[in-house]
Scaffold this motif. Sequence first.
Motif, PDB file in Angstrom:
ATOM      1  N   UNK A 249       0.831  -1.211   0.000  1.00 10.98           N
ATOM      2  CA  UNK A 249       0.000   0.000   0.000  1.00 10.98           C
ATOM      3  C   UNK A 249       0.861   1.255   0.000  1.00 10.98           C
ATOM      4  N   UNK A 250       1.991   1.199   0.683  1.00 13.83           N
ATOM      5  CA  UNK A 250       2.892   2.346   0.736  1.00 13.83           C
ATOM      6  C   UNK A 250       3.519   2.650  -0.627  1.00 13.83           C
ATOM      7  N   UNK A 251       3.497   1.664  -1.526  1.00 15.25           N
ATOM      8  CA  UNK A 251       4.077   1.845  -2.860  1.00 15.25           C
ATOM      9  C   UNK A 251       3.030   2.118  -3.930  1.00 15.25           C
ATOM     10  N   UNK A 252       1.773   2.270  -3.531  1.00 12.80           N
ATOM     11  CA  UNK A 252       0.707   2.527  -4.498  1.00 12.80           C
ATOM     12  C   UNK A 252       1.033   3.802  -5.278  1.00 12.80           C
ATOM     13  N   UNK A 253       0.916   3.767  -6.612  1.00  9.12           N
ATOM     14  CA  UNK A 253       1.313   4.933  -7.415  1.00  9.12           C
ATOM     15  C   UNK A 253       0.525   6.205  -7.142  1.00  9.12           C
ATOM     16  N   UNK A 254      -0.706   6.075  -6.629  1.00  8.03           N
ATOM     17  CA  UNK A 254      -1.517   7.267  -6.377  1.00  8.03           C
ATOM     18  C   UNK A 254      -1.588   7.630  -4.897  1.00  8.03           C
ATOM     19  N   UNK A 255      -1.764   6.638  -4.044  1.00  8.01           N
ATOM     20  CA  UNK A 255      -1.971   6.912  -2.616  1.00  8.01           C
ATOM     21  C   UNK A 255      -0.762   6.576  -1.750  1.00  8.01           C
ATOM     22  N   UNK A 256       0.279   6.055  -2.360  1.00  5.06           N
ATOM     23  CA  UNK A 256       1.458   5.676  -1.598  1.00  5.06           C
ATOM     24  C   UNK A 256       2.426   6.830  -1.395  1.00  5.06           C
ATOM     25  N   UNK A 257       3.589   6.502  -0.895  1.00  2.00           N
ATOM     26  CA  UNK A 257       4.636   7.501  -0.667  1.00  2.00           C
ATOM     27  C   UNK A 257       5.176   7.994  -2.008  1.00  2.00           C
ATOM     28  N   UNK A 258       5.319   9.291  -2.132  1.00  3.39           N
ATOM     29  CA  UNK A 258       5.869   9.861  -3.357  1.00  3.39           C
ATOM     30  C   UNK A 258       7.382   9.665  -3.362  1.00  3.39           C
TER      31      UNK A 258
ATOM     32  N   UNK B 207      13.560   6.012  -7.324  1.00  5.18           N
ATOM     33  CA  UNK B 207      12.609   5.467  -6.346  1.00  5.18           C
ATOM     34  C   UNK B 207      13.073   5.651  -4.898  1.00  5.18           C
ATOM     35  N   UNK B 208      13.610   6.825  -4.609  1.00  2.25           N
ATOM     36  CA  UNK B 208      14.033   7.118  -3.243  1.00  2.25           C
ATOM     37  C   UNK B 208      12.940   7.882  -2.498  1.00  2.25           C
ATOM     38  N   UNK B 209      12.921   7.703  -1.185  1.00  6.63           N
ATOM     39  CA  UNK B 209      12.050   8.463  -0.294  1.00  6.63           C
ATOM     40  C   UNK B 209      12.873   8.800   0.940  1.00  6.63           C
ATOM     41  N   UNK B 210      12.371   9.646   1.779  1.00  4.73           N
ATOM     42  CA  UNK B 210      13.093   9.994   3.000  1.00  4.73           C
ATOM     43  C   UNK B 210      12.451   9.324   4.208  1.00  4.73           C
ATOM     44  N   UNK B 211      13.201   9.300   5.303  1.00  2.00           N
ATOM     45  CA  UNK B 211      12.643   8.770   6.545  1.00  2.00           C
ATOM     46  C   UNK B 211      11.446   9.584   6.992  1.00  2.00           C
ATOM     47  N   UNK B 212      11.494  10.889   6.751  1.00  2.00           N
ATOM     48  CA  UNK B 212      10.360  11.750   7.094  1.00  2.00           C
ATOM     49  C   UNK B 212       9.125  11.364   6.284  1.00  2.00           C
ATOM     50  N   UNK B 213       9.316  11.034   5.000  1.00  2.00           N
ATOM     51  CA  UNK B 213       8.193  10.610   4.145  1.00  2.00           C
ATOM     52  C   UNK B 213       7.525   9.359   4.705  1.00  2.00           C
ATOM     53  N   UNK B 214       8.333   8.409   5.140  1.00  2.00           N
ATOM     54  CA  UNK B 214       7.808   7.150   5.692  1.00  2.00           C
ATOM     55  C   UNK B 214       6.976   7.429   6.939  1.00  2.00           C
ATOM     56  N   UNK B 215       7.555   8.198   7.841  1.00  2.00           N
ATOM     57  CA  UNK B 215       6.893   8.522   9.099  1.00  2.00           C
ATOM     58  C   UNK B 215       5.578   9.252   8.856  1.00  2.00           C
ATOM     59  N   UNK B 216       5.584  10.254   7.978  1.00  2.00           N
ATOM     60  CA  UNK B 216       4.385  11.052   7.721  1.00  2.00           C
ATOM     61  C   UNK B 216       3.302  10.223   7.052  1.00  2.00           C
TER      62      UNK B 216
END
Length: 223
Positions: free
Chosen positions: A20-29, A42-51
């Motif tokens: 779900x976190x990788x969903x192209x529309x509702x997941x993490x950008x 396909x990188x994200x930040x720790x802040x992105x994960x937490x938020x």
Amino acid sequence: LSALCIHPHVHLQMEELVTAMQHPETGIKMGTQRFVVAPIPHLMTGHDIFEWLLQNLGTSEAESFHLGDLIIKYGYIYPLKDPKSLVLRTDDSPYRFQTPYFWTSRKWPATDLDYAIYLAKKNIKKQGNLADYEKTCYNLLHTRINHAWDFVVMQASEQLRAAKQRKRSDRIVLDCQEQAYWLVNRPPPGALNIMDSGPHRNNIQARIKLVGLSSSVTARLAS
């Protein structure tokens, strides 16, 4: 924190959440960023994960952090800035989703032969400059499966030759993926062995939310 036994469906529930976190529309950008000397996609930040966890699961800040940290400790997400440390840093530290090939529920059992090949490959790349615990494991495995050591070195050398044909960014990603897998399945001495201890929860409410993860994610993202 007290250790709990692993619920038989925890891995599947975590994987549903990670999907779900990788969903192209509702997941993490996610995006591409230059890391070391190569652009990594396909990188994200720790802040992105937490938020994302905080906004989509309705958990408290403490629970969101703990759940994000748990997902990383199980190897479903891995860090690039400090790949030897499977922890969640809620800043701009870069993270990446682990490929399902290395998911604990899908990967082959972590055998001595597989670990020996990984260490042999790392030993060749680093010209013997392994971490102390890795040197110890390398020497023990060399003794334990000495009859198969020619095969170990042959496989390690072949994998290194194949890696040279990849782009630098792909090599960086694969190195981090493999390291994360082995940190989970062959943790350093003194480190938490998450596969033996199971998930740690700091209160009963968090335990209930983990067990009910699948329905929570599905309901929230479908609404």
